[in-house]
Structure formats: C-alpha cells, structure tokens
Write an enzyme that holds these catalytic residues in place. Structure first.
Site, PDB file in Angstrom:
ATOM      1  CD  GLU A  28     -96.227  24.287  28.680  1.00 19.32           C
ATOM      2  OE1 GLU A  28     -95.745  24.769  29.715  1.00 19.32           O
ATOM      3  OE2 GLU A  28     -97.459  24.304  28.433  1.00 19.32           O
ATOM      4  CD  GLU A  39     -99.705  20.566  28.767  1.00 25.70           C
ATOM      5  OE1 GLU A  39     -99.956  21.544  29.498  1.00 25.70           O
ATOM      6  OE2 GLU A  39     -98.611  19.950  28.774  1.00 25.70           O
TER       7      GLU A  39
HETATM    8  O1  AHR Z   1    -100.976  20.656  32.759  1.00 23.20           O
HETATM    9  C1  AHR Z   1    -100.231  21.332  33.720  1.00 23.20           C
HETATM   10  C2  AHR Z   1     -98.986  21.979  33.144  1.00 23.20           C
HETATM   11  O2  AHR Z   1     -99.352  22.978  32.244  1.00 23.20           O
HETATM   12  C3  AHR Z   1     -98.083  21.091  32.338  1.00 23.20           C
HETATM   13  O3  AHR Z   1     -97.200  20.377  33.133  1.00 23.20           O
HETATM   14  C4  AHR Z   1     -97.344  22.065  31.469  1.00 23.20           C
HETATM   15  O4  AHR Z   1     -96.964  21.503  30.247  1.00 23.20           O
HETATM   16  C5  AHR Z   1     -98.328  23.202  31.314  1.00 23.20           C
HETATM   17  O5  AHR Z   1     -97.740  24.429  31.575  1.00 23.20           O
END
Ligand code: AHR
Length: 519
Positions: free
Chosen positions: A199, A322
């Site tokens: 991110e 994610e």
């Molecule tokens: O999964 C939780 C968080 O969500 C992670 O650390 C981040 O990459 C995302 O914003």
C-alpha cells in the site's frame, strides 16, 4: 441492465422480468462454454495472509515452544493441521502495513539479543521479535506452502531488502548466507514471491504512483535471482479499489521484465467510518456488504483492461493480495487488533470472491484472504487453548478442488436478489476440470430469503455421476463459537436431480454448494 463478464464471455443480465418463477425460487440455466483454450486456475488464488497484527501471529499462530498448547517450533499444531487440510498454496508475511516498519535483521539470531519493535499501526503494542524469518520460513516448509515475503520499502533500505533475499536464497558463501548458517540454517529456503512494499499509496509511504514506480525499479534492481528457478517473482504494491490510475502508471513505467505481478486490495467494507457489527447486522447491512463484495468483479475487469493495454500477452499477473470482509471489531476487543467473528455473510463473501477469481484466472494468478488467524475474515479463531474453524474456512476447504484445475467458462443469467429497489445477481458460479477428469462447480446463492434453482446440461462433459456438499444455516448471522464450534460445517448435499446428463440444483438462501461430477 448490467453487463457481466465471465472469462471473455459477455452475458447480459436483465434485472427485471427474467427467469421462471417457481414458488419463491427462480430457475436459471447455466451454459457450459467451450474450454479448450481456457486457463488453469492457479492454486495461488487460494492464498492466505498473516500479518503482525493483533492476535494473528502472537497468541494465534505462535505460542512459543514453552507453551502447554501442543506446538511445532512454537506454532500451534492444531493450526498447522487445519491449514494443511486446506492445502494453502502460499502465505504472505509479515504485513500489510506492518511490513513497511519491519526490519528483518531484528528477528534473527539468539532471542536475548533481539531488539523489541513497537507495532505502530496495530494497537501500539511492543513485540519481542521472537517470531522472525526462520520461524516463518520453517512454518511454510511444515505447511508445504510457498512463502510470500513483503519487503520494507517505506522505512527500509534497498540494501536491507537485497540482504534479505541473499539471506533466504543464496546457496554459496556470502555475508548473508554465512549469517544464516550461523543462525542454524544451512540450506536456503528459496523464497520466490516478494512484495515490494505494501500500500505504497497509504501506510507504505503515501507515495504518488510515479514516485513509487521509480522506487520499485530501484529496489528490484538489487534483488538477486540467484539460486531461484525461473527467477524471483516480484509483486508491485498495487491499487486500492478503483484507483485505476495507479495500475496505469505502474504498467506504463515499469518494464515487464522487472514486474511479475501488480497487486490490488479490495475489502468488502460498507463505510470506513461505520463498518457495522460483525454478528449483529440487519439485511440492509448484509445487502450493502454483498454489493461491495460483488464490486470485485468490476474492479478486476477494469484493472485487467488497463493491464491488457500495456501487456496483451498477459505476462504480468493481477495479484489480489488483500481481500475479505471488514467490520467493527468484536465487542470488548482491542480496536487496534481487528478481531471479528465470522458468519454466513462471510461465507457468501468467500464463495463469491473465489468464484470471481476463478472466472478471471487468465489474469488473476494469486489472491490472499485477509487474514488467516484472529484478524478480519479469518479462517481460524483461537481463544487460549481452544480453536475454531469459521464458515470461511469451510468455503475455502470446499473450493480447494479448483486449485490448478482447468477453468470451465460458464454463461448464464442470474436471478436477482432485490432489496429496497436495488438488485444484485443472486447466484454466482465457477467450474473447473481437474487432471483426473473430475468436474467441480461451485455455486453461491446470496439471496437472504429465496431459494434459487439452476439447471446445467453436463452432457458435453460426459459426466455420469454427481455428488455435492453444502454450507448453509438458518440465519445469516449464525457463526461457530468456542462453545458450539461445529454449528456451521459442510454437509452432504442431495437437493438436486441428475437425469439424462442434466443437473437441476436447488440452492437454499445464503448457501454455498460445490458439486463434483465424475465420468
Ligand atoms: O489487513 C489489514 C490491513 O489492511 C493491512 O495491514 C493493510 O495492507 C490494509 O490496509
């Protein structure tokens, strides 16, 4: 009218006035398309994610080797067994946002010499670095899964990441491989999958895509491919949701030979400032969550279209590293730990997203559910010595049959699930044929009230016998608890007919069904 695309097929979905109404249910016909040129569904779509966050690593996976809880090098045996059963193909670590604060050298060598680290993103807790590179990579060997390491780009250095690669992968003599040997590991682990930050547009450094693309090139230039068959697989920190410009800038500016995957993060969250309860939710919140979850289809189609523009040969993969549901934390738990229960709503998210990924297997080659244990849409929850498997676990287990199988493209008009004037496709599906000739079709009916019927002509596949499993429950809010761990689990499914090669399936409201056909 809305357009749906399942692996190159465009199906027009008329949300009004289609389908044959059968009592409360509706009938739709699924057509099997020619699949000679269809892609293989990469097993890596069924990947997982374990961050230093809340009780995922410490108290979740890792209890330490002095614990009374049976463990292997400090990792709970019950978790190891559960993940082996799932056949998880890869595990992403150590973050997430945590990754861009993590200095791997603090987590190797004698425990007494390891400095502490404050987990600034998640709860501000102080960690003792007792779970480090050796623990994680040895765990991956035990699980027979590929490690996917997220490098620290935000607060680390190019040298630090280059050293990590040499430490984990180099066979010969070098400063880092000697250090590895000093720490008790002779043979390298050979880590293929590397994330270059996480991110980068946010917790990874708040960068512009142009700046990140340059930084990316600089980092990967010094990451050695030595001793890794086919070279390292490098994944660029990708877009958040519909930030199409992010994908465009990366695809335009990073030479393909330096880039194997571009990431994408999308959570099924209804409102970041009011995420709603994990277990105590209304149909209104359920419908909104389903809408966010179904958005994954559109995001993949649109990010893929941009990638196609720069990479017609599909050399660069889309990596959804994610995904999952995100609610307010469970009542009474630390807000920084992101602990939430897991209900039939989560089973719908899991079944739907995995169907979407399967259907886009030509571009989506890896995905990582967030997260494995005790965090967000976990497959496993623990409470001291107790452990439970969630509905999401059961969906992943039912769907594992698709791993590395050939996609069978489907086209159909889904009945609609309507709530207060808005509609979503009620049924989603994907299908595949494995090496032994077994066919699997996974079906999800997200409708909160109505059952839906689907009919599929399997004659073209020569299927003679069909069996099935179902995950369903009485209420959407139902979940497994430490006192009632098996309330929701898959059961044999018989509510279908199979006559003259035609399968007629009855899908109860909010259910996931996986059917197996043999020749
Ligand atoms: O999964 C939780 C968080 O969500 C992670 O650390 C981040 O990459 C995302 O914003």
């Amino acid at each position: 009218m809305k357009t749906l695309r399942f692996y190159g097929l465009t199906t027009l979905i008329l949300f009004l006035g289609h389908g044959v109404v059968i009592g409360q249910s509706k009938q739709s016909t699924i057509k099997i398309e020619d699949f000679d040129d269809a892609p293989i569904i990469s097993k890596h779509i069924y990947g997982h994610f374990a961050e230093h966050l809340g009780r995922c690593i410490y108290e979740g996976f890792y209890v330490g080797d002095n614990s009374m809880i049976p463990n292997t090098e400090g990792v709970r045996n019950d978790i190891i067994d559960a993940l082996k059963e799932l056949q998880i193909p890869n595990l992403r670590w150590p973050g997430g946002c945590f990754a861009d604060t993590y200095h791997w050298k603090d987590g190797i060598g004698p425990q007494e010499n390891r400095p502490t680290i404050v987990n600034t993103w998640w709860g501000g807790v102080t960690e003792d670095n007792s779970f480090g590179t050796h623990n994680f990579l040895n765990l991956c060997e035990v699980l027979d899964t590929e490690p996917y390491l997220s490098g620290n780009v935000g607060s680390g250095t190019v040298q630090e990441l280059a050293d990590w690669v040499q430490y984990t992968n180099f066979k010969g003599k070098s400063p880092m491989s000697d250090l590895r040997r000093e720490n008790g590991r002779d043979e390298p682990w050979t880590v293929k999958y590397w994330g270059i930050g996480n991110e980068a547009w946010g917790c990874g450094g708040n960068m512009r895509p142009e700046y990140y693309a340059d930084i990316y090139k600089k980092y990967v230039t010094f990451m050695s491919d030595a001793d890794v068959e086919g070279g390292l697989y490098k994944i660029a920190s990708g877009a958040s949701n519909d930030d199409y410009n992010w994908t465009e800038v990366l695809m335009k500016n990073i030479p393909k030979k330096m880039l194997q995957g571009v990431a994408l993060h999308h959570y099924s969250v209804i409102d970041w400032s009011a995420k709603g309860s994990d277990v105590d939710f209304t149909e209104d919140l359920y419908f909104k969550t389903m809408k966010e979850s179904w958005l994954m289809e559109e995001l993949i189609v649109k990010h893929t279209a941009i990638m196609d523009k720069y990479d017609k040969e599909k050399q660069v993969d889309l990596i959804v590293d994610e995904w999952g549901g995100w609610y307010e934390v469970a009542e009474g738990t630390n807000p920084g730990f992101l602990y939430q229960q897991n209900t039939m709503r989560d089973a719908m998210i899991a079944g739907m997203n995995l169907n979407i990924f399967n259907n886009h297997a030509d571009r989506v080659k890896m995905a990582n559910l967030a997260q494995t244990v005790n965090v967000l849409q976990a497959v496993i929850l623990t409470d001291k010595e107790k452990m439970i498997l969630t509905p999401t676990y059961h969906v992943m287990n039912m769907y594992k049959v698709h791993q590395d199988a050939k996609l069978i493209p489907l086209s159909f008009e889904s009945p609609k699930y309507t709530y207060e004037g808005e509609s979503l496709p009620a049924v989603n599906a994907s299908a595949s044929m494995d090496d032994s000739g077994k066919m699997h079709i996974s079906l999800v009916n997200i409708d909160a009230h109505n059952e839906n019927m689907v009919s599929i002509d399997l004659n073209a596949l020569g299927i003679r016998e069909v069996t099935g499993r179902i995950l369903a429950s009485d209420k959407l809010q139902d979940h497994n608890t430490f006192d009632n761990p098996n309330k929701i689990e898959p059961k044999d499914y018989k509510d279908f007919t199979f006559k003259k090669g035609v399968l007629e399936v009855e899908l109860p409201p909010f259910s996931v069904v996986v059917l197996e056909g043999i020749k």
